[in-house]
Structures are given as structure tokens and as C-alpha cells.
Write an enzyme that holds these catalytic residues in place. Structure first.
Site, PDB file in Angstrom:
ATOM      1  N   ASP A 414       0.874  -1.181   0.000  1.00 28.43           N
ATOM      2  CA  ASP A 414       0.000   0.000   0.000  1.00 28.43           C
ATOM      3  C   ASP A 414       0.907   1.226   0.000  1.00 28.43           C
ATOM      4  O   ASP A 414       1.262   1.782   1.040  1.00 28.43           O
ATOM      5  CB  ASP A 414      -0.908  -0.038   1.232  1.00 28.43           C
ATOM      6  CG  ASP A 414      -1.860   1.145   1.308  1.00 28.43           C
ATOM      7  OD1 ASP A 414      -1.825   2.006   0.399  1.00 28.43           O
ATOM      8  OD2 ASP A 414      -2.641   1.211   2.273  1.00 28.43           O
ATOM      9  N   ASP A 448       0.138 -13.147 -15.740  1.00 22.98           N
ATOM     10  CA  ASP A 448       1.539 -12.837 -15.998  1.00 22.98           C
ATOM     11  C   ASP A 448       1.777 -11.774 -17.074  1.00 22.98           C
ATOM     12  O   ASP A 448       2.477 -10.796 -16.843  1.00 22.98           O
ATOM     13  CB  ASP A 448       2.288 -14.107 -16.387  1.00 22.98           C
ATOM     14  CG  ASP A 448       2.128 -15.211 -15.359  1.00 22.98           C
ATOM     15  OD1 ASP A 448       1.558 -14.949 -14.291  1.00 22.98           O
ATOM     16  OD2 ASP A 448       2.568 -16.334 -15.627  1.00 22.98           O
ATOM     17  N   GLU A 649      -5.744 -25.993 -19.515  1.00 22.73           N
ATOM     18  CA  GLU A 649      -5.355 -24.801 -18.763  1.00 22.73           C
ATOM     19  C   GLU A 649      -6.200 -23.601 -19.183  1.00 22.73           C
ATOM     20  O   GLU A 649      -6.641 -22.812 -18.338  1.00 22.73           O
ATOM     21  CB  GLU A 649      -3.863 -24.522 -18.999  1.00 22.73           C
ATOM     22  CG  GLU A 649      -3.307 -23.373 -18.210  1.00 22.73           C
ATOM     23  CD  GLU A 649      -1.800 -23.207 -18.404  1.00 22.73           C
ATOM     24  OE1 GLU A 649      -1.224 -22.313 -17.764  1.00 22.73           O
ATOM     25  OE2 GLU A 649      -1.195 -23.967 -19.202  1.00 22.73           O
TER      26      GLU A 649
END
Length: 680
Positions: A414, A448, A649
Site C-alpha cells: 500500500d 503474468d 489450462e
């Protein structure tokens, strides 16, 4: 689950094994069925894990050959089938003789094989029996010489040399593969030492109408302690094979009864496939994996480790049919949570690493990753397991770990101390440059190579420091909507846990925290003009709408963050064929986005975990018919999903073509609850 390999390396250049295999009880070795035109009489394999990498030890190490008066009996196929909990083949040997072969698991290191010869003919038969097999050696490198076949007291044994090839093959020199027969046998090795012939010492005599059974076990172990346990496991199975079969049948009947409860009849076969996928990917404790865990896919070279957010999602699905396994796989991740007072990573107390493997870096493991964590879905997973078990001790065990994990996010991610977090990177030797840190932060999201993290768009990182100026880690220069929606849900699930354990003040504080996050997301991340949720720029709070719409914008529906009016506009775009409503729902990037790529990993492919979050979001806001139609479209479009194909997947959203890894755990896990017809 059919096929016979031609080489020891099991995969194509991407690392995917084209032969789907079967394992059970967390074993580290697996098998398949031959095709009808392959050599018959045995099972394909074993496939074994060289700690982190799958390799075929043989194309069939124990094929059974039968002779009568020195003439071979050539089998023909009656049945080759994979059933829940076992592989079975029935072969016709001619003139009333049949051979039934079954393979099931007796424990987490041992497979039990059963051959039943039945004589339905009118005459007595006297048969010779022998098992043969040849090693499949890796083509090159020190691993070529790693396996060594030897004769053992009750069969054969393969010993392994020590090989430390970080990215291909890892053994300690203590591994063994042991075949143990119930009946006395004689073993002859060929001159080269790569093949064996194991003959039954006495002939098999069969009267008309009678049957005879032969049993043997195949155990794969890593250590001396493993071998001691596996020897006992094997001896017990050979003494009482029927008890092993009965226990396995009862266990699997329980799995399937729970997994198909509430699932329409036409979807049950797919539900069973999901269970089989998850159980085959189950690994028992070994190396640095200290609890039973579920890996992403035994079918992929790179996927025999334990990832954090994979585990959270897998546990939710596994809890449907095996809640104790679901609980243990959560423990397997938290076993490596950074403790308070850590000498190596004091700033990361409470952090959960991205992924853990058999080896950590101290023993030559290259896949282990502490450069980043993964999205905070752990409290959700713990609560879902608790809903199935009612085990308050499990809640008490995990609550302090979950609390420390949540605190780590706000302490190290944060940047402005405002209660909204960013994905980021840890102080790790591999995070040596801003680009290294940006890559690790993108990995931390789990998405990713999603377009929203592209360096070309100006995405980079900023340092996070404590009040004394000590560097704690890095944050991306954007607040991510999915991360903060996950954290809102994390607060709510922790509140449920606290209330269940009687800490109502803590529950109240956590619910108030969730409300504050919700308000911030609704106020700063929702774009009224476009009707979608977006990441925001860290410096200016500008919504990053120019990057296009990503599936992360649906997470505020799953978390219950969106207002009803906001949810309606998200629904419209979610179902629009020009946006996310593709034949195979839902792409990770909208079709309207310039970066949409229907075969791009996180740039347009449809992932079933994101479909799950979207469907559950629709259900949460009352759009049950939309959710039902989405699931039907998914089952129709996803290639092979309701047929004989493996769970993939991800999927091409326009054609439904299965992509990347086969037999993928989180797809199977989150498909299971989608298959149910919810009670509205």
C-alpha cells in the site's frame, strides 16, 4: 488415458506430455493404458517424478507374457478403460482364456497390480508366466546414466544415481523404483542391464471354470525412510489385495457421490473427469512439500510444484469431494509463510511465497519463487473448506496465518498508506532491476503477461518504505481492481471466521474494512462512461481506461463490491459478443481491446477460474439465467471437455480450442461447482 511413449522425455517442446496418466493417493509415479495396437499385457509406464520433473522410466516395465507348451499366447483387446480409482484391461487369449489386469494404488508410494486369469474352456490349462520390460533412458546428459536396473529379492529394482540438473532432472542418488511379487519369481537381466525377464517360479494351473490371480506392487521412493514405509505398504497390500481394492472402491464412491451431488445427469461424466484430474495431480509430502498438496498438472514439465493462488482455487474445488485433502494443500502453502522475526526476510513477515517445490534454492531448486506472492484468496479457501467440514480447529489453526498474510499486503504493497494496494515485488536477489520487479509484480497478479502490465504502456515500480525509511519492497505504479476486490472479500471471509470463533469485535472491524475498500473501488475504479472497472494510476488516481477492458473488472461482482447499477453495466459488457460474450466465455481481454489476442496467454484466452468468478458474480446479483446459459455455452464450446479430451489450462475464446497444459487442476477444481445447479 491411452498411449505408449517412444522416449524418456515425456513432452513436446512446450513441456506438455501428450499421454494423460493416472495416479492416486499422492503417489509420485503414474501410469496409462496402451492403445489397442500397442504392445499389450501391461500398463504404460511408469512416469516418475525426478523430484520436480516427469520422465518415463519405461514404456511398460512389467508386461505379462503367457505361454502354453512354450508357445506364446497372443492377446487381443476386449476392453481398455480408465475408471475412477483404477485402470483396467481385459484381454482375450483364445480358446476360453481371458486375462484381466487392474492397477490401483495401495498408498502414496505404491501401486498394486492384479492379473486374473480365467479359464472358461472345457480343458485343464498349464501356463507359464513372465514379466518383461526395458528402461527408457534419457537421451543425453548425466541423467542418461542415472537409472540402473538390478535384480531384487522378490522382483526387480531401479536405482538412481545423483544428478543435479536444475532445469531438467533432479535426483539425490537415494531414489528407488521397486517391483515386488507376491509369488516366487526368477529374474534374468539382459547383457546391457536395461531389460529384465521376471519368470513365475511355478506354472499357473487352471481347471475348467476356474480362475487364478497374480499380484505385484510397484513402489517409487525418495529416501531410506520412504523405502521402509513403502515396503510395509507393499507387504500389506500383497497380503490383503482384496482389502486394498475394497477400500479404494469405497473411497472413490465417496468422492463421486459428493462431487456429483446436485449435478445434472448429463454433466456427471465431466464432474468425474474433474475429480480424476485433481487426484492424479495430488502429491504426498516429499522434499520441501510437507503436507499433501495438489500441483497444477503432472502432464506439464514445469507444473509439479505448489503455487499459492492455484492452491486457493484448487482447495475450493477439492473440498467438494475430499475436504481433508483440501485442508492439507492449504497447509502445504502456509508451511512456507515467512515467520515473524525472520532473519532473512524480516520485512516480509506474513508473506506467502508464489510457489514452492521439492527443492528450495539451498538444494539446487530453480523453480522455487519468493520474488512475489499471489492474489489473496486464502481466507476464501479456508472458509470453503470449513463449510464442508465444520472443523473449528482448522479455523483456529489458520486464522493467525491469514491475519498475518493480510497485514503483509497493507504493510508492503500500500504505497500511499491509503487502504488500497498494488501488486509488487519483494526484496529478492532476482529482483535486481526495475524491469525484474515489474515482471515479478505481474506474476504476483497471476495474470503474468496481461496487457495492463505492459512496460510499453509506462508500467514500472516504486519503492515502498516504512516510517524509518527501510525498504520493504516495490509496488506497481497502478492500483489493481482485482487485488483490492480480492482484499475486500478477504476481509469478509476473515470476518466470518472471526465470528465463527466468537470474536465479534474483530468481525465487526473486518466488515467495516471491507466496506471502506468497497467504497474506494466503487468511487475510483468504476468508469461510468464505459461501464467497467479498471486499474488506476498510482500518482493521479486516473482510471487506466485506455488500456482496454480486462476480465479483472468483473471481480467486484464476485466480491459483492459493485453497486447494483454498476453490476448491470458490467453484466451487459460481459454478455456482449463484441466484448466478453464470446462462444467460449470469457476472454481475459475484451474483443474490443486493441491488444486482444485469442491465443495470447493472459491477453485473450479464456481461463476457467475467471469464468468461475464471472459466473458467481452473475449469480450473486441475481442473474441466475445468465449464469446457467454461460455454463451451458462453456460446456458446449470447450473442446473435449464433455467428451474424452482432458481439462485444459485455458481455451481459445472464439473456437473453444484447448490450449497450453492438459489436465489442469484449477480448471477442474472451479468447474466442479459450476457444474452444479444452484438452489436459488
Amino acid at each position: 488415458m491411452h498411449g505408449t511413449p517412444a522416449q524418456a522425455y515425456p513432452g513436446d517442446p512446450s513441456g506438455t506430455n501428450p499421454i494423460t496418466v493416472f495416479a492416486d493417493l499422492g503417489a509420485w509415479h503414474a501410469y496409462a493404458l496402451p492403445r489397442p495396437d500397442d504392445p499389450l499385457g501391461g500398463f504404460t509406464g511408469p512416469l516418475h517424478l525426478a523430484q520436480e520433473y516427469p520422465w518415463w522410466l519405461s514404456d511398460g516395465l512389467t508386461r505379462l507374457h503367457l505361454t502354453e507348451q512354450d508357445r506364446p499366447l497372443d492377446p487381443t483387446v476386449l476392453q481398455l478403460t480408465a475408471l475412477p480409482g483404477l485402470l483396467r484391461q481385459r484381454l482375450d487369449l483364445g480358446t476360453g482364456l481371458t486375462l484381466t489386469l487392474e492397477l490401483r494404488y495401495a498408498g502414496n508410494r505404491t501401486a498394486l497390480l492384479h492379473a486374473r486369469l480365467a479359464n472358461a474352456g472345457p480343458t485343464h490349462r498349464t501356463l507359464g508366466a513372465a514379466w518383461t520390460g526395458t528402461l527408457l533412458r534419457p537421451a543425453a546428459g548425466p541423467q542418461h546414466d542415472a537409472p540402473r536396473l538390478t535384480a531384487a529379492e522378490h522382483g526387480i529394482e531401479v536405482r538412481f544415481a545423483r544428478v543435479r540438473q536444475t532445469w531438467d532432472y533432479l535426483t539425490d542418488g537415494t531414489e528407488r523404483f521397486t517391483v515386488r511379487h507376491a509369488q516366487p519369481v526368477r529374474v534374468v537381466l539382459d547383457a546391457g542391464g536395461d531389460a529384465h525377464r521376471t519368470e513365475l517360479a511355478e506354472p499357473v494351473r487352471l481347471a475348467p471354470g476356474r480362475a487364478r490371480s497374480l499380484h505385484w506392487t510397484e513402489s517409487y521412493t525418495f529416501t531410506e525412510a520412504d523405502r521402509t514405509r513403502a515396503a510395509a505398504e507393499s507387504e500389506a497390500a500383497l497380503r490383503a489385495p482384496n482389502a486394498v481394492a475394497a477400500a479404494g472402491a469405497a473411497r472413490w464412491a465417496g468422492y463421486l457421490a459428493r462431487a456429483t451431488d446436485g449435478v445434472p445427469a448429463e454433466r456427471r461424466r465431466t464432474a468425474v473427469k474433474c475429480v480424476q484430474t485433481l487426484v492424479t495431480n495430488w502429491r504426498s509430502p516429499a522434499g520441501r512439500i510437507r503436507h499433501d498438496a495438489v500441483t497444477p498438472s503432472l502432464s506439464n514439465k514445469w507444473f509439479s510444484g505448489v503455487w499459492a493462488w492455484d492452491t486457493w482455487k484448487q482447495a475450493v474445488g477439492t473440498a467438494v469431494f475430499a475436504p481433508a485433502l483440501a485442508a492439507d494443500q492449504i497447509r502445504a502453502v502456509f508451511d512456507h509463510q515467512v515467520p515473524a522475526g525472520s532473519a532473512e526476510r524480516p520485512q516480509d513477515a506474513g508473506m506467502v511465497p508464489d510457489c514452492v517445490f521439492y527443492n528450495d534454492p539451498s538444494t539446487g531448486g530453480g523453480n522455487w519463487n519468493e520474488r512475489n506472492s499471489k492474489p489473496p484468496l486464502a481466507a476464501w479457501a479456508v472458509w470453503e473448506v470449513y463449510r464442508r467440514t465444520g472443523d473449528r480447529a482448522f479455523l483456529r489453526e489458520l486464522l493467525p496465518k491469514l491475519t498475518a498474510y493480510q497485514a503483509w499486503w497493507y504493510r508492503t504493497r500500500d504505497h500511499h498508506g491509503e487502504g488500497l494496494c498494488q501488486y509488487g515485488a519483494t526484496l529478492d536477489p532476482a529482483n535486481g532491476t526495475p524491469e525484474d520487479c515489474r515482471q515479478a509484480a505481474a506474476w504476483e497478479s497471476g495474470m503474468d503477461n496481461a496487457p495492463r502490465f505492459d512496460a510499453a504502456l509506462g508500467t514500472t515500480v516504486v519503492p515502498n518504505r516504512d516510517a524509518a525509511g527501510t525498504l520493504l519492497g516495490w509496488s506497481l505504479t497502478q492500483r489493481s481492481v482485482d487485488l483490492n476486490a480480492y482484499l475486500a472479500a478477504d476481509h469478509r471471509h476473515l470476518a466470518l471466521i472471526a465470528a465463527e470463533l466468537g470474536d465479534h469485535p474483530a468481525a465487526d472491524r473486518l466488515r467495516a474494512g471491507a466496506d471502506r475498500i468497497d467504497a474506494a473501488i466503487r468511487g475510483t475504479m468504476y468508469d461510468p462512461a464505459g461501464g467497467w472497472f479498471h486499474d488506476t494510476d498510482l500518482a493521479t488516481v486516473t482510471r487506466l481506461t485506455a488500456r482496454g477492458r480486462g476480465i479483472e473488472g468483473v471481480i467486484p461482482l464476485w466480491s459483492g463490491t459493485a453497486t447494483p447499477a454498476q453490476a448491470r453495466t458490467v453484466r451487459r459488457l460481459l454478455l456482449d459478443p463484441a466484448e466478453f460474450g464470446t462462444p467460449m466465455p470469457f476472454p481475459t481481454v475484451a474483443r474490443s481491446c486493441a491488444s486482444f489476442d485469442p491465443v495470447g496467454y493472459w491477453r485473450g484466452l479464456a481461463w476457467l477460474d475467471q469464468t468461475y468468478f464471472a459466473v458467481e458474480g452473475l449469480r450473486r446479483y441475481g442473474w441466475h439465467q445468465d449464469a446457467r446459459r454461460t455454463v451451458e455455452r462453456l460446456l458446449t464450446a470447450a473442446q473435449g471437455l464433455t467428451g474424452t479430451g482432458p481439462v485444459r489450462e485455458n481455451y481459445q475464446p472464439l473456437t473453444g480450442e484447448g490450449r497450453n497444459s492438459t489436465n489442469f487442476s484449477w480448471s477442474a477444481a472451479l468447474l466442479l461447482p459450476l457444474l452444479r445447479e444452484p438452489r436459488e
